[in-house]
Design an enzyme around this catalytic site. Structure first.
Site, PDB file in Angstrom:
ATOM      1  N   GLY A  72      24.372 -10.467  11.115  1.00  0.00           N
ATOM      2  CA  GLY A  72      25.114  -9.264  10.767  1.00  0.00           C
ATOM      3  C   GLY A  72      26.434  -9.538  10.083  1.00  0.00           C
ATOM      4  O   GLY A  72      26.831  -8.813   9.162  1.00  0.00           O
ATOM      5  N   HIS A 202      19.212 -10.998  16.884  1.00  0.00           N
ATOM      6  CA  HIS A 202      19.422 -11.368  18.287  1.00  0.00           C
ATOM      7  C   HIS A 202      19.809 -10.191  19.177  1.00  0.00           C
ATOM      8  O   HIS A 202      19.916 -10.346  20.391  1.00  0.00           O
ATOM      9  CB  HIS A 202      20.461 -12.493  18.397  1.00  0.00           C
ATOM     10  CG  HIS A 202      21.877 -12.072  18.159  1.00  0.00           C
ATOM     11  ND1 HIS A 202      22.753 -11.810  19.176  1.00  0.00           N
ATOM     12  CD2 HIS A 202      22.569 -11.896  17.020  1.00  0.00           C
ATOM     13  CE1 HIS A 202      23.931 -11.496  18.682  1.00  0.00           C
ATOM     14  NE2 HIS A 202      23.845 -11.532  17.369  1.00  0.00           N
ATOM     15  N   CYS A 327      32.334 -10.483  20.658  1.00  0.00           N
ATOM     16  CA  CYS A 327      33.002 -11.258  19.615  1.00  0.00           C
ATOM     17  C   CYS A 327      34.504 -11.322  19.826  1.00  0.00           C
ATOM     18  O   CYS A 327      35.188 -12.135  19.216  1.00  0.00           O
ATOM     19  CB  CYS A 327      32.698 -10.657  18.246  1.00  0.00           C
ATOM     20  SG  CYS A 327      30.947 -10.584  17.885  1.00  0.00           S
TER      21      CYS A 327
END
Length: 382
Positions: A72, A202, A327
């Site tokens: 992504g 994922h 993240c």
């Protein structure tokens, strides 16, 4: 100790069926898809078959509108940076929202440092933009509107169809980061007039480091990754054939069970909320809990209970959850999503947990999570 994983918005375990397809492909299809020999042709057949499966999954007009990437982040960066480069003589204004993933916000910040102007749309307490504000923000020199399909922290689902209609009447292209929504929600790039779409494998029980960028035919963006002529000269680098085959299998599994999974995840949300209330836990849902939100994500404010203390104690008990995006979870920065929704000083910013469900969760696990949370909140408040 029983381990419970309810952090599927961060990543998901690979499905056994995906592992089987990848293992078989690694064993039997090791050729380079760019080679002209029989091994290369066999690899190219798997590549193209997978590309067609994925193109069909979003109703793309052509299979070649799918560009395989490393995930992504690369797809977002390519869409944003290469649109800015290609269209710089048409305008230097872009529009996005304050609750995008860093993979969108960081490229936007980079462009701002290099002579572009970016408008960051506000969101309400449901994590949604105002369509009127979007209309007002559009200008003749707006070249790109980038708005995520579904938010990874609070589960809000943007009105993508309405956004597509608005952007289509302007000079801008419409890009959506669909990483959190792809597979579990229906996406139709034709119906919603999407020009560019990013996602990754994922998040739906596929492999890491495999994703794709949908690029509507005719846009002709330059590649971000330079080198060989792979992906019809749009993304250099030898394709990960096994990973791509696994990605195609993952989306087939997700689509075959979409309605079942949606119902299951909604029931998990409802059960979690109900059991916490029965246990007397003082909490609120961030955003809203409804059928129009991402079914697998819910964000809860546990009043008076610090997120870091809850996270640590849950982890010690074998329960994996998150306070925000995986993240940014390693940093001490507060959630930019919650700040945009509620303001920088709202106590929920440091007292929120995100729960995200996956295909291997059970109702018994959700009950265990709720019971442990009730015990921890009672102890922490004392």
């Amino acid at each position: 100790m029983e381990k419970i994983y309810v952090d599927n918005a961060g990543t998901t375990p690979m499905a056994p069926e995906v592992i089987e397809v990848m293992s078989q492909t690694m064993r039997d299809v090791f050729g380079n898809a760019s080679a002209t020999n029989s091994f290369g042709r066999k690899a190219r057949q798997v590549l193209q078959a997978s590309r067609q499966v994925i193109a069909d999954s979003i109703n793309a007009a052509q299979a070649n509108e799918i560009i395989f990437t490393s995930g992504g982040t690369e797809s977002d960066n390519t869409a944003i940076l290469m649109t800015a480069k290609k269209r710089k003589n048409e305008g230097r204004h872009l529009i996005t929202t304050k609750i995008e993933h860093e993979a969108v916000l960081k490229p936007m910040e980079y462009l701002e440092k290099n002579g572009y102007e970016v408008t960051y749309l506000d969101v309400d307490q449901n994590g949604l933009i105002s369509l009127d504000e979007l209309k007002q923000a559009l200008r003749p020199d707006t070249i790109l509107v980038s708005i995520m399909t579904g938010n990874n922290e609070v589960g809000s689902h943007m009105p993508i169809h309405e956004i597509g209609e608005i952007v289509a009447q302007s000079n801008a292209w419409f890009h959506t980061d669909a990483v959190q929504a792809y597979g579990i929600t229906e996406i139709d790039v034709k119906r919603d007039q999407i020009d560019l779409l990013s996602t990754t494998a994922h998040k739906l029980n596929g492999p890491k480091m495999v994703g794709f960028l949908y690029e509507r035919a005719g846009l002709e963006l330059e590649p971000l990754i330079l080198g060989g002529d792979q992906e019809l000269k749009r993304r250099a680098g030898t394709e990960n054939i096994a990973g791509i085959a696994g990605f195609a299998k993952a989306i087939e599994l997700e689509q075959n069970e979409r309605e079942l999974l949606q119902e299951r995840y909604q029931s998990f949300k409802t059960h979690l909320i109900t059991r916490l209330r029965q246990k007397g836990v003082d909490f609120e849902v961030n955003g809203k809990h409804g059928a129009d939100e991402l079914p697998q994500v819910i964000s809860l404010w546990f009043k008076g209970c610090a997120s870091d203390a809850l996270l640590t104690n849950l982890d010690l008990a074998g329960i994996a959850v998150a306070a925000g995006s995986a993240c940014t979870a390693g940093s001490l920065e507060p959630s930019h999503v919650l700040q945009a929704m509620y303001g920088a000083d709202d106590p929920r910013i440091s007292e929120t947990l995100r729960f995200s469900f996956g295909r291997y969760n059970t109702l018994a696990e959700i009950e265990t999570v709720a019971d442990k949370l009730a015990e921890l909140c009672q102890r922490l408040k004392k």
